[in-house]
Design a protein around this motif. Structure first.
Motif, short mmCIF file in Angstrom:
data_model
loop_
_atom_site.label_atom_id
_atom_site.label_comp_id
_atom_site.label_asym_id
_atom_site.label_seq_id
_atom_site.Cartn_x
_atom_site.Cartn_y
_atom_site.Cartn_z
N TRP A 42 21.22 -12.01 27.08
CA TRP A 42 21.05 -12.70 25.80
C TRP A 42 21.12 -11.69 24.65
CZ3 TRP A 42 16.15 -14.78 23.10
CH2 TRP A 42 16.52 -15.68 22.10
N THR A 43 20.45 -10.57 24.87
CA THR A 43 20.49 -9.51 23.87
C THR A 43 21.91 -9.01 23.66
OG1 THR A 43 18.34 -8.85 24.66
CG2 THR A 43 19.47 -7.30 23.24
N TYR A 44 22.56 -8.77 24.79
CA TYR A 44 23.92 -8.25 24.71
C TYR A 44 24.81 -9.20 23.91
CZ TYR A 44 28.05 -5.74 26.10
OH TYR A 44 29.19 -4.98 26.06
N GLU A 45 24.63 -10.48 24.23
CA GLU A 45 25.43 -11.50 23.56
C GLU A 45 25.20 -11.47 22.04
OE1 GLU A 45 24.88 -15.25 25.50
OE2 GLU A 45 24.99 -16.28 23.59
N ARG A 46 23.92 -11.35 21.65
CA ARG A 46 23.63 -11.39 20.21
C ARG A 46 24.09 -10.13 19.50
NH1 ARG A 46 17.46 -12.58 20.08
NH2 ARG A 46 17.58 -11.46 22.04
N VAL A 47 24.10 -9.01 20.25
CA VAL A 47 24.48 -7.75 19.60
C VAL A 47 25.99 -7.54 19.63
CG1 VAL A 47 24.25 -5.24 19.71
CG2 VAL A 47 22.26 -6.69 20.06
N GLN A 48 26.59 -7.73 20.79
CA GLN A 48 27.99 -7.33 20.97
C GLN A 48 28.99 -8.46 20.81
OE1 GLN A 48 27.99 -4.21 21.23
NE2 GLN A 48 26.37 -3.46 22.56
#
Lengths: 646, 521
Positions: free
Chosen positions: B425-431
């Motif tokens: 989820w973090t990756y999605e929001r950042v990258q």
């Protein structure tokens, strides 16, 4: 006969080289080189796989090619290695993965030609092929799990390939997470097996050992049943994730936002069949767990029916195919759940041909219409896309189980097995689904290729048939979809069921419990399929107004199906939102911030006030402060040493 | 050999303080971290696999009247932690020289090198007093690293870190002294030497109190739930190198402490405490993951993920079987590599954007593809993707747990799902997604130095994922020896319980017999 066959590693090495090339050099050497290397490594892998397949064919039945590469995880008595194994079962799967895989790689060259991230696409696609081949060639369950999660990763990366669209990124993550829920079951299943074996002094997940010790696993009790049943059910939970069965199927329809060749390769032909393969691979375990097999068969049949009902009304061409895939996978589980593992794998193979082809044809249509996926905006494409039309028609005849196309033989075998293993209710469900299948598939054909053109005007002029790199795979798969089922003819006809005989040394023979009349059973299923086609013809060619009236008259049912039984909404309401609420409100704000930190800071208040006082005295000099602290520590130490001595 | 590894950094630290040119300082610091790294690799090469005991032992009397000796040694449990320490320190210094630390470089290098001496000393000490000295030595530099080069509420964070750790370590000090005092009565001479102290029989009450003190000190360091709240603050406000060292190495001092001290010194109490520690570990795994998911700040998120990962390590330790302990030691290394990598990556983006708020990013893949690609690999290692290092550790831990207590493994497995959830989820929001903030369009991708900092970590992730055997075969003999102590204790405990149960039932049996006799009459 077991033969060392080091060349097996080549089947993995070539896709791996493709990954490395595309990842590190792809962007520099450009499109031409990538479009050569990407598919070429797959064709070489296919050649090696064919060689291995030939070796298996000419050796006596039950022979295997093995190659142990190196010892992997070894702790205490538990041992597992990176070892490869080709027997009849994995030979078939390897041929499907490399063969269909190579064709779809080739198709991708044309389909993705205008995409700026061409090299990244082929990196992922090659990585997928590598992972899938690890899954198939693994000689133990743990290495299979490496491939199992690896294909899940590639699926995630490829669904979210066009990552700038937040919805696509979300769908990718959804696929990975839902799969991980299944994988948790897979892990626990492996632990159960190791635990049960350890009770009998064996510590391995090698398929060979598992098979030899299957009776030990079945004789170990666990939570009121046998370890075999528990392990089989847990592993099946993994399969419901990877192979999109109830209750974990929800990711697959959303996965359709990925590039269409990906839908064909990963989300139709290969990856999603991994669960079926796993059960066939562990057939010796599942036959000792009849309760688990019953669950597999039931889930399979119910999923087949359930997904087919949704496919009836979807307007998006890829969504129809997605639900159709879920439905067809349900058939495969009905097959293996009825202990006819060969039938399940047979359908895996024919499905790889016709469903791969269906997706590629859909991709060809979408490509021609510049991204249009809504069938309400298609129609009359028959003459404009002749190759696509004819190949898609063949695939549709195959999936509708019209003899002598490939799907007929495999689906027939599954339904026969379901009936003959005493699952009459499941057989009825399967037969009804056969009718639904041919209805929604011919609905798709009629809406896309017949009737009036509903294509947007500006797109109308640009409609063009696909380039050769896309057309060749279509034709190759169309041939396979037509004749691919002939390897498993009904007994007594020509060479009979050569496919099942080939697999029998690995997956055993099907033993009927109830005697049925194969011709009669086949007739019932095929007629229902025929009725489906006729109804579709009436609805979409003869009386085009009828579906609209029906949808209006049966509004409730239509809405229910159109909204996919509201399952996503249910999951959202009962799982996702409560989880986030609990994490944020209770844990993050409540426990962590308020309770624990509050208590600590309360205790720390004294320290801090003292600190404040010291700081005021020392005018905020941290170094000094720390020095005092050091002195304090040493003082305490000295004091205690003094105490000890005296 | 070991002395050289421990004290070369300190020597370097002292020499650096005499320099004034910044370039020289960075270069010298790098060299003085590189030499111990080389030596530790040499040690690794020379280490005799298959032996459980200490190797490269050095022992000289230090304060003979108190039985304190300068006793060093390395075994399978500490071997790779030493290599990890020297590696991560080298990478931290190499990375920090690239612009992460701009002021007071000399002092920064000084503290990092002193810290390295403290860490290595604590790992290699075989004498309790010596261990305690090094244990305290590592506290102070970290305090300064956070307090001086940190961000935000750095003083509060530094103080919280020190207070939490001090509470534990003072308790531990008391416990050490009590233990030594009891030992003197038994051995008739005073000693701080660990192998000798292992032999001391203690009364159950005494052992329980002492174990509690040790366990609390180490549990704070790990950190186990619910004494973890210093960690997010310390991490968030520490400079990048500080976070890398803190997460990568310092937290392992807690788990290492359990393996080296708390458990082998008091094995019976440790066995008794299995349910408690397994429960806390499982809570930590799930709680850490869920709270990590809700963090708006990247560094806080990684910090909470450490709570979850270290929960796995504790679970493996308290499974008390060879799979669990092998896995725990392996996972300690994995966590150092993957979380160290994550903190470096967060630091790199912070340097460019001066923010760590997840909502400030989005669509970074478009502007910094190399960064996004490396982030992906490190993330996959962190969530335990098979084929990378994290899986080997998690698998062995969960297997060990399953063999010990099935229910705990069932809960632990949910941690695998949640781990993927918050990370992806973090990756999605950042990258992923479109670039929402214009500043993100123009940020530069990683430079050579930054890529070079990540390459060794990524290489290790792959190597340790596919070739765990050379490591596990060196870890296992020492783990097995520890386990032997635990098994003996467990057998003793079972027997005692059995006897107690017999004693409890016997009189009743007697009564009923008397009653029967009476009834017959």
């Amino acid at each position: 006969m077991t033969v060392e066959f080091p060349a097996l590693t080549l089947i993995l090495i070539f896709p791996a080289l493709g990954v490395l090339y595309n990842l590190f050099l792809g962007y520099r050497t450009g499109r031409g080189a990538v479009s050569f290397v990407g598919p070429a490594v797959m064709f070489v892998a296919f050649a090696v796989a064919s060689w291995a397949f030939y070796e298996i064919m000419v050796m006596p039945p039950g022979s295997v090619l093995t190659y142990s590469v190196w010892g992997w995880i070894e702790a205490g008595n538990f041992h597992t290695s990176i070892g490869l194994r080709i027997d009849a079962l994995s030979a078939v799967m390897t041929m499907i993965v490399t063969g269909v895989g190579a064709l779809i790689h080739l198709y991708s060259v044309g389909y993705m030609a205008h995409d700026e991230d061409f090299a990244r696409y082929f990196t992922y696609l090659n990585l997928f092929a590598l992972s899938m081949l690890i899954l198939v060639l693994a000689d133990n369950l743990l290495l299979m799990f490496v491939g199992w999660e690896g294909v899940g990763l590639c699926s995630y990366l490829l669904i979210a390939f066009w990552y700038t669209n937040p919805q696509f990124a979300y769908n990718g993550r959804k696929a990975f997470i839902v799969n991980r829920i299944g994988d948790a079951g897979f892990l626990l299943g492996m632990f159960t097996l190791i635990w049960a074996l350890s009770q009998h002094g064996a510590w391995s997940l090698d398929f060979l050992t598992l098979k030899a010790r299957a009776s030990d696993i079945a004789s170990t009790t666990l939570v009121g049943t046998t370890a075999a049943t528990v392990a089989a059910l847990l592993l099946f939970l993994g399969a419901t994730g990877k192979s999109a069965q109830i209750p974990l199927y929800v990711w697959l329809p959303d996965a359709m936002v990925g590039p269409t060749p990906v839908s064909a390769l990963i989300h139709a032909a290969t990856m999603v069949t991994a669960g079926v393969y796993m059960i066939a691979r562990l057939n010796f375990l599942f036959v000792l767990a009849p309760a688990a097999l019953m669950v597999v068969a039931t889930i399979g049949a119910v999923t087949a029916f359930f997904a087919a009902t949704i496919a009836l009304v979807q307007p998006d061409i890829k969504k129809v195919l997605a639900y159709s895939t879920i439905s067809q996978l349900g058939y495969m589980f009905l097959g293996v759940g009825s202990a006819s593992f060969a039938a399940g794998i047979f359908h895996v193979m024919t499905h790889a041909f016709f469903k791969g082809l269906l997706f590629l044809c859909a991709g060809s249509v979408i490509h021609a219409l510049e991204g249009e996926q809504d069938m309400n905006k298609m129609g009359a494409l028959r003459t404009k896309l002749p190759i696509t039309f004819w190949t898609m028609l063949i695939a549709t005849l195959a999936i509708s189980a019209v003899p002598p196309f490939s799907g007929y033989f495999s689906k027939d075998l599954i339904l026969e097995a379901a009936y003959e293993s005493g699952h009459t209710a499941l057989w009825i469900l399967g037969v009804i689904t056969a009718g639904l299948t041919s209805f929604y598939m011919f609905r798709l054909i009629f809406m896309t290729f017949f009737g009036e053109s509903r294509v947007d005007h500006e797109k109308e002029h640009h409609i063009h048939e696909s380039p050769p790199s896309m057309a060749i795979p279509l034709i190759a798969l169309a041939v396979l979809s037509s004749v691919g089922g002939w390897v498993g003819l009904p007994e007594g006809l020509a060479w009979g069921d050569a496919f099942a005989r080939f697999l029998a040394p690995v997956v055993g023979d099907f033993k009927p419990l109830v005697v049925g009349n194969p011709a009669m059973l086949s007739l019932v299923a095929t007629s229902l399929g025929g009725i489906g086609i006729i109804v579709a013809y009436l609805f979409y060619i003869r009386l085009p107004g009828l579906p609209v009236i029906l949808a209006w008259r049966l509004k409730g049912a239509h809405q229910l199906l159109l909204n996919k039984w509201y399952i996503d909404e249910l999951y959202n309401f009962f799982v996702t939102r409560p989880l986030f609420w609990f994490s944020n409100t209770i844990l993050n704000r409540g426990v962590d911030h308020y309770a624990i930190d509050g208590a600590v800071n309360g205790a720390g208040l004294t320290v801090e006030t003292t600190g404040e006082a010291v700081r005021r005295v020392e005018s905020g000099n941290v170094q000094h402060y720390a020095f005092v602290y050091l002195l304090g520590v040493l003082g305490v130490v000295a004091y205690y040493i003094y105490l000890v001595i005296h | 050999m070991l002395t050289a590894i421990i004290f070369l950094p300190l020597l370097g630290a002292l020499l650096i303080m005499m320099q004034s040119d910044e370039r020289t300082v960075w270069n010298a610091a790098f060299v003085f971290s590189l030499v111990p790294l080389g030596l530790s690799f040499y040690m690794l090469w020379q280490f005799r696999a298959g032996e459980a005991g200490y190797q490269f032992v050095e022992q000289y009397p230090w304060i003979p009247s108190l039985g304190i000796s300068y006793h060093l040694g390395v075994d399978g449990i500490s071997l790779f932690l030493v290599v990890l320490t020297t590696l991560l320190i080298t990478i931290s210094l190499f990375y920090s020289a690239g612009g992460d630390i701009e002021e007071r470089a000399r002092e920064f290098c000084f503290f990092v090198l002193v810290l390295e001496t403290g860490l290595l000393g604590a790992l290699l000490a075989v004498d309790l007093f010596l261990f305690y000295v090094f244990w305290e030595v590592m506290l102070i530099p970290m305090y300064f690293l956070i307090g001086i080069w940190g961000h935000g509420e750095r003083i509060y964070a530094a103080l919280k870190f020190v207070v939490f750790t001090m509470v534990g370590s003072l308790l531990m000090l008391v416990a050490i002294l009590c233990l030594v005092f009891s030992a003197r009565q038994h051995l008739e001479h005073i000693t701080f030497d660990l192998p000798m102290l292992y032999q001391v029989p203690l009364s159950t009450t005494e052992a329980r109190w002492l174990f509690a003190a040790f366990a609390l000190a180490f549990a704070i360091k790990v950190p186990m739930w619910p004494v973890h709240t210093w960690l997010p603050d310390a991490h968030t406000n520490a400079p990048t190198a500080g976070s890398v060292i803190l997460a990568g190495i310092m937290l392992k001092m807690g788990t290492y402490g359990f393996l080296r001290f708390a458990i082998p010194l008091f094995p019976e109490v440790a066995v008794e405490a299995i349910p408690l520690f397994m429960a806390l570990a499982v809570i930590g795994i799930i709680y850490g993951a869920l709270v990590a998911m809700m963090q708006p700040d990247l560094k806080r998120l990684v910090a909470y993920s450490s709570v979850s990962h270290l929960g796995f390590v504790m679970l493996g330790i308290f499974a008390f079987n060879i799979q669990g302990i092998d896995g725990a030691v392996y996972q300690m290394l994995n966590h150092g590599i993957s979380t160290g990598g994550l903190f470096l990556l967060v630091g790199m983006i912070y340097l460019r954007r001066h923010t760590r708020e997840i909502s400030e990013f989005g669509g970074l893949w478009k502007s910094v593809p190399i960064y996004a690609g490396i982030f992906m690999v490190v993330m996959l290692s962190s969530i335990g993707l098979p084929g990378l290092n994290g899986f080997v550790g998690e698998f062995l831990i969960m297997l060990g747990t399953f063999l010990r207590l099935k229910l705990a493994a069932v809960f632990a497995v949910t941690g695998v799902i949640l781990g993927a959830l918050y990370m992806l989820w973090t990756y999605e929001r950042v990258q992923f997604g479109p670039i929402t903030k214009a500043v993100n369009e123009t940020i530069a991708d990683l430079n050579g130095r930054e890529i070079a900092s990540m390459v060794p970590l990524i290489a290790l992730m792959l190597l340790m994922g596919f070739f765990p055997r050379p490591l596990i075969s060196r870890i296992e003999p020492s783990a097995a020896r520890l386990l032997e102590r635990v098994n003996v204790a467990e057998a003793r405990l079972d027997e005692r319980r059995h006897r107690a149960a017999l004693a409890a039932t016997a009189p009743r049996g007697l009564d009923s017999r008397i009653l029967k006799v009476a009834a017959a009459k």
